[in-house]
Scaffold this active site. Structure first.
Site, short mmCIF file in Angstrom:
data_model
loop_
_atom_site.label_atom_id
_atom_site.label_comp_id
_atom_site.label_asym_id
_atom_site.label_seq_id
_atom_site.Cartn_x
_atom_site.Cartn_y
_atom_site.Cartn_z
CE1 TYR A 1 -27.66 21.36 -181.25
CE2 TYR A 1 -28.46 22.49 -183.22
CZ TYR A 1 -27.78 21.44 -182.63
OH TYR A 1 -27.19 20.46 -183.42
CE LYS B 1 -24.20 21.87 -181.89
NZ LYS B 1 -23.08 20.93 -181.64
#
Length: 278
Positions: A171, A175
């Site tokens: 993640y 991002k």
């Protein structure tokens, strides 16, 4: 009369709130992978007076995103694109997070660059996880995340099966890549006379955010919120207000950048008020 088109990719808590905030008076296109969610929003938004159509999309598929972009462009000038689609570490395993959060954003940046109208603007929802990851990855890794051709992204060695330790790291990588690829994409969008930026939310009280707060990392997330200057969770409306600014004429000199909307969490971490690792 030809109306401008607003596209919302991802119909969750943030997506719906942003759609309601900026979609009035435009042809509103809401896309998501969840048929049930799309059906509900079609009914509710139309009932509230929005000129809305919905379309199923798999953001990890270029063919699917291209079809969405073409369908939106067929309705009129595409002046606003907001990409909110994403999976959190509690929702999906590493491969799915990389496919949706990393590859999906890269595909959308390219496919909507084809159709965005002059004067248009886009926003990608990234995360403060990407902001906190800045500087933690080697420079060559960040360069690869920013510049590798989209269809080759998932073949990068550091993203190979087993190379990413857990969904949380996946993640953060995804991002951070969102922030970097928005910078790069701003050149192509600029050639169309359009702008593209990202927003990095902190801990937001959406269904996804509540899942994270209820997970093993939830206590640490709450500690970071408590240490922040605002001392509260964010709301979808906080993110919608930031998105409204970035796609408005008031932000006409803002492109290729990231707006951190986290209530001061990252500032608290950098000031040594809280340890992000718990």
């Amino acid at each position: 009369m030809s109306h401008n088109v607003t596209v919302i990719v991802g119909a969750g808590g943030m997506g719906e709130t942003i759609a309601r905030r900026i979609g009035a008076g435009t042809k509103l296109v809401v896309a998501d992978f969840n048929d049930e969610l799309l059906s509900r929003l079609q009914t509710e938004l139309a009932g509230d007076g929005f000129d809305v159509t919905t379309q199923k999309v798999d953001v990890s598929s270029r063919e699917s995103v291209a079809a969405l972009a073409d369908a939106a462009a067929a309705l009129g000038p595409v002046t606003t694109v907001i990409h909110t689609a994403g999976l959190s570490p509690t929702q999906a395993p590493t491969p799915a997070i990389l496919a949706v959060d990393l590859l999906g954003v890269a595909i959308s940046l390219e496919e909507f660059a084809r159709v965005i109208a002059p004067g248009g603007a886009g926003v990608v929802i990234a995360s403060m996880a990407g902001t906190m990851a800045a500087g933690r990855f080697p420079a060559e890794m960040e360069t690869a995340l920013a510049l590798t051709p989209t269809d080759q992204l998932l073949a990068l060695p550091f993203l190979a099966e087993g190379a990413v330790p857990n969904p949380g790291i996946a993640y953060s990588i995804a991002k951070r890549a969102n922030q970097l690829r928005v910078q790069t994409a701003s050149v192509a969008w600029g050639e169309r006379g359009a702008r593209i930026n990202s927003i990095s939310p902190g801990v937001i009280s959406t269904p996804m955010g509540q899942l994270e707060l209820a997970s093993e990392s939830g206590a640490n997330m709450r500690a970071m919120v408590d240490a922040s200057a605002t001392g509260r969770l964010g709301t979808p409306s906080d993110i919608a207000a930031a998105a409204e600014f970035l796609v408005s004429p008031n932000a006409s000199f803002v492109t290729g950048t990231d707006l951190l909307v986290d209530g001061g969490v990252v500032a608290a971490v950098r000031a040594g008020k809280v340890n992000p690792e718990g």
